[in-house]
Write a protein that holds these residues in place. Structure first.
Motif, PDB file in Angstrom:
ATOM      1  N   MET A  42      59.119  67.409  15.992  1.00  0.00           N
ATOM      2  CA  MET A  42      59.085  66.342  16.732  1.00  0.00           C
ATOM      3  C   MET A  42      58.539  65.375  15.775  1.00  0.00           C
ATOM      4  N   ASN A  43      59.295  64.017  15.575  1.00  0.00           N
ATOM      5  CA  ASN A  43      58.630  62.993  14.808  1.00  0.00           C
ATOM      6  C   ASN A  43      57.112  62.752  15.468  1.00  0.00           C
ATOM      7  N   SER A  44      56.288  62.559  14.361  1.00  0.00           N
ATOM      8  CA  SER A  44      54.890  62.213  14.812  1.00  0.00           C
ATOM      9  C   SER A  44      55.040  60.938  15.652  1.00  0.00           C
ATOM     10  N   ARG A  45      55.384  59.917  15.182  1.00  0.00           N
ATOM     11  CA  ARG A  45      55.328  58.584  16.055  1.00  0.00           C
ATOM     12  C   ARG A  45      55.843  58.938  17.671  1.00  0.00           C
ATOM     13  N   TYR A  46      57.037  59.395  17.622  1.00  0.00           N
ATOM     14  CA  TYR A  46      57.695  60.066  19.034  1.00  0.00           C
ATOM     15  C   TYR A  46      56.910  60.664  19.917  1.00  0.00           C
ATOM     16  N   ALA A  47      56.176  61.499  19.294  1.00  0.00           N
ATOM     17  CA  ALA A  47      55.281  62.439  19.934  1.00  0.00           C
ATOM     18  C   ALA A  47      54.021  61.717  20.369  1.00  0.00           C
ATOM     19  N   GLY A  48      53.403  60.834  19.515  1.00  0.00           N
ATOM     20  CA  GLY A  48      52.424  59.926  19.782  1.00  0.00           C
ATOM     21  C   GLY A  48      52.975  58.861  21.320  1.00  0.00           C
ATOM     22  N   CYS A  49      53.999  58.507  21.290  1.00  0.00           N
ATOM     23  CA  CYS A  49      54.579  57.440  22.569  1.00  0.00           C
ATOM     24  C   CYS A  49      54.469  58.623  23.536  1.00  0.00           C
ATOM     25  N   LEU A  50      55.249  59.794  23.401  1.00  0.00           N
ATOM     26  CA  LEU A  50      54.957  60.694  24.454  1.00  0.00           C
ATOM     27  C   LEU A  50      53.891  61.127  25.040  1.00  0.00           C
ATOM     28  N   PHE A  51      52.683  61.408  24.239  1.00  0.00           N
ATOM     29  CA  PHE A  51      51.467  61.859  24.844  1.00  0.00           C
ATOM     30  C   PHE A  51      51.002  60.463  25.576  1.00  0.00           C
ATOM     31  N   CYS A  52      50.864  59.421  24.850  1.00  0.00           N
ATOM     32  CA  CYS A  52      50.584  58.093  25.592  1.00  0.00           C
ATOM     33  C   CYS A  52      51.217  57.926  26.788  1.00  0.00           C
ATOM     34  N   ALA A  53      52.378  58.047  27.090  1.00  0.00           N
ATOM     35  CA  ALA A  53      53.275  57.871  28.177  1.00  0.00           C
ATOM     36  C   ALA A  53      52.913  58.803  29.166  1.00  0.00           C
ATOM     37  N   LEU A  54      52.821  60.059  28.698  1.00  0.00           N
ATOM     38  CA  LEU A  54      52.270  61.167  29.827  1.00  0.00           C
ATOM     39  C   LEU A  54      51.021  60.941  30.359  1.00  0.00           C
ATOM     40  N   ALA A  55      49.880  60.192  29.396  1.00  0.00           N
ATOM     41  CA  ALA A  55      48.596  60.102  29.860  1.00  0.00           C
ATOM     42  C   ALA A  55      48.723  58.772  31.134  1.00  0.00           C
ATOM     43  N   MET A  56      49.567  57.655  30.576  1.00  0.00           N
ATOM     44  CA  MET A  56      49.720  56.697  31.609  1.00  0.00           C
ATOM     45  C   MET A  56      50.298  57.206  32.903  1.00  0.00           C
ATOM     46  N   LEU A  57      51.318  57.894  32.896  1.00  0.00           N
ATOM     47  CA  LEU A  57      51.823  58.631  34.086  1.00  0.00           C
ATOM     48  C   LEU A  57      50.614  59.124  35.113  1.00  0.00           C
ATOM     49  N   GLY A  58      49.901  60.009  34.406  1.00  0.00           N
ATOM     50  CA  GLY A  58      48.665  60.492  35.046  1.00  0.00           C
ATOM     51  C   GLY A  58      47.876  59.392  35.744  1.00  0.00           C
ATOM     52  N   VAL A  59      47.741  58.442  34.977  1.00  0.00           N
ATOM     53  CA  VAL A  59      46.865  57.250  35.426  1.00  0.00           C
ATOM     54  C   VAL A  59      47.370  56.714  36.775  1.00  0.00           C
ATOM     55  N   GLY A  60      48.964  56.483  36.449  1.00  0.00           N
ATOM     56  CA  GLY A  60      49.886  55.741  37.809  1.00  0.00           C
ATOM     57  C   GLY A  60      49.769  56.937  38.968  1.00  0.00           C
ATOM     58  N   SER A  61      49.390  58.204  38.620  1.00  0.00           N
ATOM     59  CA  SER A  61      49.275  59.166  39.706  1.00  0.00           C
ATOM     60  C   SER A  61      48.183  58.945  40.600  1.00  0.00           C
ATOM     61  N   THR A  62      46.867  58.532  39.914  1.00  0.00           N
ATOM     62  CA  THR A  62      45.788  58.610  40.564  1.00  0.00           C
ATOM     63  C   THR A  62      45.763  57.336  41.921  1.00  0.00           C
ATOM     64  N   VAL A  63      46.789  56.659  42.032  1.00  0.00           N
ATOM     65  CA  VAL A  63      46.602  55.812  43.106  1.00  0.00           C
ATOM     66  C   VAL A  63      47.228  56.551  44.312  1.00  0.00           C
ATOM     67  N   VAL A  64      48.321  57.463  44.038  1.00  0.00           N
ATOM     68  CA  VAL A  64      48.741  58.228  45.351  1.00  0.00           C
ATOM     69  C   VAL A  64      47.734  59.348  45.459  1.00  0.00           C
ATOM     70  N   VAL A  65      47.101  60.036  44.557  1.00  0.00           N
ATOM     71  CA  VAL A  65      46.012  60.908  45.001  1.00  0.00           C
ATOM     72  C   VAL A  65      44.898  60.454  45.614  1.00  0.00           C
ATOM     73  N   SER A  66      44.339  59.191  45.089  1.00  0.00           N
ATOM     74  CA  SER A  66      43.475  58.504  45.765  1.00  0.00           C
ATOM     75  C   SER A  66      43.499  58.325  47.397  1.00  0.00           C
ATOM     76  N   LYS A  67      44.948  58.197  47.730  1.00  0.00           N
ATOM     77  CA  LYS A  67      45.322  57.853  49.102  1.00  0.00           C
ATOM     78  C   LYS A  67      44.996  59.239  49.928  1.00  0.00           C
ATOM     79  N   ALA A  68      45.400  60.643  49.213  1.00  0.00           N
ATOM     80  CA  ALA A  68      44.866  61.602  49.988  1.00  0.00           C
ATOM     81  C   ALA A  68      43.619  61.896  49.942  1.00  0.00           C
ATOM     82  N   ILE A  69      42.660  61.731  48.934  1.00  0.00           N
ATOM     83  CA  ILE A  69      41.397  61.847  48.735  1.00  0.00           C
ATOM     84  C   ILE A  69      40.764  60.868  49.799  1.00  0.00           C
TER      85      ILE A  69
END
Length: 301
Positions: free
Chosen positions: A1-28
């Motif tokens: 995979m192209n390094s730039r595309y991999a970088g975008c994918l990694f950062c995007a996955l990290a931000m998806l995790g951040v977005g999920s904290t809102v829902v998880v915090s509801k359960a917590i």
């Protein structure tokens, strides 16, 4: 995979995790007091960060007294303050509204820097602040046909979530004031370790051991510690090393989008025109804040 595309994918996955904290915090929030949940999150994440540091041969930073106090303040605001306020807010607010508010971080950070440091932001950053404010208001101001029928929505809850975002913005500001730059890995470990120490005392006053065990809340804390905290750190910095700061900044636009999507898919919350309009405003704010930061006038820190 192209390094730039991999970088975008990694950062995007990290931000998806951040977005999920809102829902998880509801359960917590439904099963654990906020300080107890915060202390447990850091108790899980801290030893993992220490192990990663040892594996990579990273040493603890040597800080003078001033920087030590700044790091403690960072942990109090960005680690404990953010988590406690977010969980407290999710007792009252809808996840969809909270997701929109959480996405305003880039614009709020610019506003805090402007107020605290007297920075003169570029017009694009001012536009980002205005758009982010509009996005929050359209979700927060009650009444009207645009709003989704959130039974759990609350002005107080939204205010607590916004206060959590302000705490995270203070974390960013304080990090810029350090005389000795601290690498991301030891900084994350310090935030978890100090955050654990800060949250333990108020957690004891919550007497969580007297409450019945809530398996959903405990799983939520475990997820929060492992995925958005530890794995999110690894993904973000692995991605940010491969792409430009502007490209990494753009991936933060996924936070409000993913949070609203998770709220609809996981919690089955209704998403109205108000939330969609709020997301649109926040996305515009992220774009302006990202590119406006690149045009920041010289002489600012």
């Amino acid at each position: 995979m192209n390094s730039r595309y991999a970088g975008c994918l990694f950062c995007a996955l990290a931000m998806l995790g951040v977005g999920s904290t809102v829902v998880v915090s509801k359960a917590i929030a439904a099963g654990l007091p906020p300080f107890s949940a915060t202390a447990l999150r850091f108790a899980i994440a801290f030893p993992l960060f220490v192990l990663i540091m040892r594996w990579r041969g990273v040493r603890w930073p040597r800080l003078d007294r001033r920087d030590t106090l700044l790091v403690i303040a960072q942990a109090g605001a960005g680690s404990v303050g953010y988590t406690v306020l977010l969980i407290s807010g999710m007792r009252l607010a809808s996840a969809a509204d909270a997701g929109v508010i959480a996405g305003t971080l880039p614009a709020v950070s610019a506003g805090v820097a402007m107020l605290a440091l007297g920075e003169r932001p570029a017009p694009a950053l001012l536009g980002a602040i205005v758009l982010a404010t509009a996005g929050v208001l359209v979700c927060t101001v009650p009444g009207g046909e645009l709003a989704a029928p959130h039974a759990g929505g609350s002005l107080t809850g939204n205010a607590l979530v916004f206060a959590a975002v302000v705490c995270e913005a203070l974390f960013i500001l304080l990090n810029r004031k350090l005389r000795t730059p601290v690498a991301p890995l030891p900084l994350s470990a310090l935030m978890c370790g100090i955050g654990l120490a800060v949250a333990l005392v108020p957690a004891c006053f919550e007497t969580p051991w007297r409450a019945p065990v809530d398996a959903h809340a405990l799983r939520g804390v475990l997820y929060y510690a492992l995925v958005p905290t530890v794995l999110g750190f690894l993904l973000w910095y692995a991605g940010a090393a491969r792409i430009s700061g502007a490209e990494a900044g753009l991936t933060t636009a996924l936070v409000p989008v993913s949070a609203v999507a998770f709220a609809a898919l996981v919690l089955r919350e209704p998403v109205g025109v108000a939330q969609l309009a709020g997301v649109a405003c926040v996305l515009g704010a992220v774009l302006l804040a990202t590119f406006g930061r690149r045009r920041r006038p010289r002489g600012t820190t």
